[in-house]
Design a protein around this motif. Structure first.
Motif, PDB file in Angstrom:
ATOM      1  N   ALA A  79       9.607   9.568  -7.950  1.00  0.00           N
ATOM      2  CA  ALA A  79       9.645   8.117  -7.769  1.00  0.00           C
ATOM      3  C   ALA A  79      10.382   7.712  -6.500  1.00  0.00           C
ATOM      4  CB  ALA A  79      10.305   7.454  -8.977  1.00  0.00           C
ATOM      5  N   ARG A  80      11.087   8.649  -5.863  1.00  0.00           N
ATOM      6  CA  ARG A  80      11.823   8.347  -4.634  1.00  0.00           C
ATOM      7  C   ARG A  80      10.990   8.573  -3.376  1.00  0.00           C
ATOM      8  NH1 ARG A  80      15.923   4.953  -5.526  1.00  0.00           N
ATOM      9  NH2 ARG A  80      17.032   5.515  -7.431  1.00  0.00           N
ATOM     10  N   TYR A  81       9.711   8.882  -3.555  1.00  0.00           N
ATOM     11  CA  TYR A  81       8.845   9.096  -2.404  1.00  0.00           C
ATOM     12  C   TYR A  81       8.796   7.842  -1.524  1.00  0.00           C
ATOM     13  CZ  TYR A  81       4.672   9.732   0.399  1.00  0.00           C
ATOM     14  OH  TYR A  81       3.800   9.804   1.452  1.00  0.00           O
ATOM     15  N   GLN A  82       8.924   8.039  -0.212  1.00  0.00           N
ATOM     16  CA  GLN A  82       8.824   6.927   0.747  1.00  0.00           C
ATOM     17  C   GLN A  82       7.833   7.321   1.832  1.00  0.00           C
ATOM     18  OE1 GLN A  82      10.097   3.819   0.850  1.00  0.00           O
ATOM     19  NE2 GLN A  82       9.042   3.388   2.767  1.00  0.00           N
ATOM     20  N   PRO A  83       6.662   6.693   1.891  1.00  0.00           N
ATOM     21  CA  PRO A  83       5.660   7.068   2.893  1.00  0.00           C
ATOM     22  C   PRO A  83       6.039   6.604   4.295  1.00  0.00           C
ATOM     23  CG  PRO A  83       4.923   5.167   1.650  1.00  0.00           C
ATOM     24  CD  PRO A  83       6.202   5.626   1.008  1.00  0.00           C
ATOM     25  N   ALA A  84       5.466   7.264   5.275  1.00  0.00           N
ATOM     26  CA  ALA A  84       5.629   6.846   6.664  1.00  0.00           C
ATOM     27  C   ALA A  84       4.767   5.621   6.928  1.00  0.00           C
ATOM     28  CB  ALA A  84       5.231   7.983   7.597  1.00  0.00           C
ATOM     29  N   GLY A 132      10.596  12.528   1.833  1.00  0.00           N
ATOM     30  CA  GLY A 132      11.995  12.175   1.640  1.00  0.00           C
ATOM     31  C   GLY A 132      12.251  10.706   1.849  1.00  0.00           C
ATOM     32  N   SER A 133      13.457  10.265   1.535  1.00  0.00           N
ATOM     33  CA  SER A 133      13.779   8.849   1.572  1.00  0.00           C
ATOM     34  C   SER A 133      13.934   8.310   2.988  1.00  0.00           C
ATOM     35  CB  SER A 133      15.072   8.597   0.790  1.00  0.00           C
ATOM     36  OG  SER A 133      16.138   9.331   1.374  1.00  0.00           O
ATOM     37  N   THR A 134      13.934   9.188   4.007  1.00  0.00           N
ATOM     38  CA  THR A 134      14.137   8.719   5.374  1.00  0.00           C
ATOM     39  C   THR A 134      12.830   8.340   6.052  1.00  0.00           C
ATOM     40  OG1 THR A 134      14.013  10.981   6.217  1.00  0.00           O
ATOM     41  CG2 THR A 134      16.187  10.139   5.643  1.00  0.00           C
ATOM     42  N   ALA A 135      11.680   8.654   5.441  1.00  0.00           N
ATOM     43  CA  ALA A 135      10.407   8.333   6.063  1.00  0.00           C
ATOM     44  C   ALA A 135      10.093   6.860   5.879  1.00  0.00           C
ATOM     45  CB  ALA A 135       9.296   9.183   5.449  1.00  0.00           C
ATOM     46  N   PRO A 192      -1.098   1.471  -5.479  1.00  0.00           N
ATOM     47  CA  PRO A 192      -1.108   1.874  -4.068  1.00  0.00           C
ATOM     48  C   PRO A 192      -1.792   0.893  -3.124  1.00  0.00           C
ATOM     49  CG  PRO A 192      -1.562   3.755  -5.467  1.00  0.00           C
ATOM     50  CD  PRO A 192      -1.579   2.554  -6.364  1.00  0.00           C
ATOM     51  N   LEU A 193      -2.777   0.140  -3.611  1.00  0.00           N
ATOM     52  CA  LEU A 193      -3.435  -0.843  -2.746  1.00  0.00           C
ATOM     53  C   LEU A 193      -2.450  -1.852  -2.170  1.00  0.00           C
ATOM     54  CD1 LEU A 193      -6.604  -1.626  -4.896  1.00  0.00           C
ATOM     55  CD2 LEU A 193      -6.634  -0.724  -2.561  1.00  0.00           C
ATOM     56  N   PHE A 194      -1.382  -2.130  -2.897  1.00  0.00           N
ATOM     57  CA  PHE A 194      -0.439  -3.193  -2.521  1.00  0.00           C
ATOM     58  C   PHE A 194       0.995  -2.654  -2.481  1.00  0.00           C
ATOM     59  CE2 PHE A 194      -3.912  -4.665  -5.269  1.00  0.00           C
ATOM     60  CZ  PHE A 194      -4.648  -5.381  -4.340  1.00  0.00           C
ATOM     61  N   TRP A 195       1.144  -1.407  -2.055  1.00  0.00           N
ATOM     62  CA  TRP A 195       2.408  -0.682  -2.171  1.00  0.00           C
ATOM     63  C   TRP A 195       3.563  -1.450  -1.531  1.00  0.00           C
ATOM     64  CZ3 TRP A 195       6.560   1.473   0.166  1.00  0.00           C
ATOM     65  CH2 TRP A 195       7.213   2.521  -0.475  1.00  0.00           C
ATOM     66  N   LYS A 196       3.402  -1.842  -0.282  1.00  0.00           N
ATOM     67  CA  LYS A 196       4.515  -2.471   0.442  1.00  0.00           C
ATOM     68  C   LYS A 196       4.822  -3.869  -0.094  1.00  0.00           C
ATOM     69  CE  LYS A 196       7.699  -2.751   3.593  1.00  0.00           C
ATOM     70  NZ  LYS A 196       8.973  -2.001   3.410  1.00  0.00           N
ATOM     71  N   ASN A 197       3.802  -4.623  -0.471  1.00  0.00           N
ATOM     72  CA  ASN A 197       4.053  -5.941  -1.060  1.00  0.00           C
ATOM     73  C   ASN A 197       4.879  -5.824  -2.336  1.00  0.00           C
ATOM     74  OD1 ASN A 197       1.361  -6.307   0.549  1.00  0.00           O
ATOM     75  ND2 ASN A 197       2.151  -8.384   0.224  1.00  0.00           N
ATOM     76  N   LEU A 198       4.582  -4.806  -3.132  1.00  0.00           N
ATOM     77  CA  LEU A 198       5.333  -4.626  -4.373  1.00  0.00           C
ATOM     78  C   LEU A 198       6.767  -4.188  -4.096  1.00  0.00           C
ATOM     79  CD1 LEU A 198       2.612  -2.911  -6.578  1.00  0.00           C
ATOM     80  CD2 LEU A 198       3.439  -5.263  -6.714  1.00  0.00           C
ATOM     81  N   GLN A 199       6.965  -3.358  -3.069  1.00  0.00           N
ATOM     82  CA  GLN A 199       8.325  -2.942  -2.729  1.00  0.00           C
ATOM     83  C   GLN A 199       9.175  -4.158  -2.360  1.00  0.00           C
ATOM     84  OE1 GLN A 199       9.255  -0.761   0.960  1.00  0.00           O
ATOM     85  NE2 GLN A 199      10.199   0.813  -0.331  1.00  0.00           N
ATOM     86  N   LYS A 222      -0.569  14.239   2.889  1.00  0.00           N
ATOM     87  CA  LYS A 222       0.503  13.270   3.023  1.00  0.00           C
ATOM     88  C   LYS A 222      -0.102  11.894   3.198  1.00  0.00           C
ATOM     89  CE  LYS A 222       0.949  14.263   7.969  1.00  0.00           C
ATOM     90  NZ  LYS A 222       1.889  14.688   9.039  1.00  0.00           N
ATOM     91  N   GLY A 223       0.729  10.871   3.109  1.00  0.00           N
ATOM     92  CA  GLY A 223       0.215   9.521   3.178  1.00  0.00           C
ATOM     93  C   GLY A 223       1.038   8.648   4.104  1.00  0.00           C
ATOM     94  N   GLU A 224       0.494   7.483   4.436  1.00  0.00           N
ATOM     95  CA  GLU A 224       1.198   6.523   5.262  1.00  0.00           C
ATOM     96  C   GLU A 224       0.786   5.120   4.862  1.00  0.00           C
ATOM     97  OE1 GLU A 224       0.148   7.500   9.237  1.00  0.00           O
ATOM     98  OE2 GLU A 224      -1.955   6.884   9.023  1.00  0.00           O
ATOM     99  N   LEU A 225       1.620   4.162   5.235  1.00  0.00           N
ATOM    100  CA  LEU A 225       1.361   2.772   4.919  1.00  0.00           C
ATOM    101  C   LEU A 225       0.545   2.128   6.037  1.00  0.00           C
ATOM    102  CD1 LEU A 225       4.828   1.638   3.539  1.00  0.00           C
ATOM    103  CD2 LEU A 225       2.746   2.112   2.233  1.00  0.00           C
ATOM    104  N   VAL A 226      -0.570   1.494   5.665  1.00  0.00           N
ATOM    105  CA  VAL A 226      -1.430   0.797   6.609  1.00  0.00           C
ATOM    106  C   VAL A 226      -1.443  -0.675   6.239  1.00  0.00           C
ATOM    107  CG1 VAL A 226      -3.763   0.561   7.527  1.00  0.00           C
ATOM    108  CG2 VAL A 226      -2.853   2.831   6.970  1.00  0.00           C
ATOM    109  N   SER A 227      -1.025  -1.524   7.156  1.00  0.00           N
ATOM    110  CA  SER A 227      -0.977  -2.957   6.871  1.00  0.00           C
ATOM    111  C   SER A 227      -2.328  -3.615   7.135  1.00  0.00           C
ATOM    112  CB  SER A 227       0.102  -3.626   7.722  1.00  0.00           C
ATOM    113  OG  SER A 227      -0.215  -3.499   9.100  1.00  0.00           O
TER     114      SER A 227
END
Length: 412
Positions: free
Chosen positions: A70-75, A109-112, A389-396, A347-352
């Protein structure tokens, strides 16, 4: 990598089966033959009273460090999608690829990604119940503890589904003897017994969670699919009409249909009407604009709501995860980040700006006309696998705003 891809396919199959009250895409007869357990329900031995004191009974909990899924942080992606391909119109733009909950991402890791200043974050604890990760044709009605396949799938789920809550200072996600996927595809009495048995474990884990966190710390309840159904039951049986209700900052229950007429009034919190509102409930189920949800809606209409009456044709609750409020629409440009995998699924990344969202009259959440995503897209344009995942950053960002609103209300 081949093994990871097989896990991804298995995840898609699992979520297809357990979806929004059972995704009856196949014929009822074929579904029951393939997935509904054929044996008798065997009552499980109750867990020891101190079972959840064992760290091995948790997929996520304080102290696991980078091993905590649950601590995964995507680039963050270096470039965003071409606006010409993502936003033809506010309510129905094209969409880019997004990550399914079952994608076996390798943790960075949490730094990504985008690091948050811990001093700016409120303290809160998350109790997240994973969806079904136990599927076996002709198997038992409930999973057993310690099964490596079930556990590996659950950790994969949590990487995509629980990670938007990774700014919490505590995230707890319990292992439990989940009801088999087939339990959600039949009206057999054994099915309800299996679901009740799974909930008994979740309830016990929740009690230990409450004992382990500070008595005045705000709580966020969350889950997906079967996990969301258990969260909603906790609300009715352990939170409603209790002092605990005052500590719940927000509830996230995507992937499980909540009837506006027959379910919502029986819950202790209203639907979230706007972003930044505390003590409210978010729920949604994602479909493409041209998706066909007729079979799912017919099944939904025949099920019984929390008030004991058939849900009927009334709408499903839809809280738009982009706007943070009930109903309404949002263009892709308002989507802060979709969790997107690379071609190798490593691996994954956030796309806005990749995916829009608008709530239909039936309460389903429509996401425009996204491209074909292979095994991750379910029949009928059902994006159940992608709900979070479709709305990952909005939920964060959403959960932080609601916890801050909760804290401000307590200080007033």
């Amino acid at each position: 990598m081949a093994r990871k891809f097989l896990y991804f396919i298995a995840v898609c199959i699992v979520l297809f089966i357990v979806g929004s009250i059972a995704l009856t895409i196949w014929s009822r007869e074929a579904t029951e033959i393939a997935f509904v357990p054929r044996g008798e329900f065997v009552e499980q031995e109750p867990l020891a009273a101190n079972a959840y004191q064992d760290p091995d009974m948790w997929y996520s909990r304080p102290g696991l460090g980078t091993a905590d899924p649950a601590r995964y942080q995507p680039a963050i992606a270096e470039t965003a999608p071409d606006p010409a391909t993502r936003e033809a119109a506010p309510d129905s733009p094209a969409a880019e690829q997004s990550l399914s909950a079952g994608n076996p991402l390798e943790s960075t890791g949490s730094t990504a990604g985008e690091a948050a200043d811990p001093q700016e974050l409120p303290e809160f604890a998350v109790f997240f119940v994973p969806p079904t990760s136990y599927i076996q044709a002709g198997g038992d009605w409930n999973a057993t503890l310690g099964d490596p396949t079930t556990d590996n799938r659950a950790r994969i789920f949590l990487r995509g589904l629980a990670s938007p809550f990774n700014r919490a200072d505590e995230i707890w996600a319990p292992k439990y003897r989940q009801a088999a996927a087939g339990a959600f595809l039949t009206d057999k009495p054994e099915a309800q017994q299996a679901i009740d048995a799974a909930y008994a474990d979740v309830s016990q884990a929740f009690d230990y969670f409450l004992q382990s966190i500070d008595a005045d710390k705000p709580i966020v309840l969350a889950g997906h699919s079967q996990g969301a159904s258990h969260i909603l039951r906790l609300l009715r049986e352990k939170v409603a009409n209790s002092p605990l209700a005052g500590r719940i900052a927000a509830v996230y229950a995507p992937g499980w249909p909540v009837s506006v007429e027959h379910d919502l009034p029986a819950l202790p919190f209203p639907a979230c009407a706007a972003a930044g509102q505390a003590q409210c409930l978010l729920a949604w189920s994602a479909f493409s604009d041209d998706g066909n949800a007729d079979m799912i809606m017919r099944r939904y209409e025949a099920t019984v709501g929390y008030n004991g009456e058939p849900r009927g044709t009334g709408p499903i609750l839809c809280v738009n995860p982009i706007t943070g409020g009930t109903n309404g629409s949002a263009p892709a440009s308002a989507n802060l980040g979709t969790l997107v995998p690379d071609e190798a699924l490593a691996k994954g990344e956030l796309v806005s700006g990749a995916v829009p969202a608008h709530c239909g009259e039936n309460g389903l959440l429509y996401i425009g006309d996204p491209p074909e995503l292979g095994q991750g897209v379910l029949p009928g344009g059902n994006y159940h696998v992608y709900d979070i995942p479709l709305f990952w950053k909005n939920l964060q960002e959403d959960v932080i705003a609601r916890v801050k609103a909760w804290a401000s209300a307590r200080e007033a």
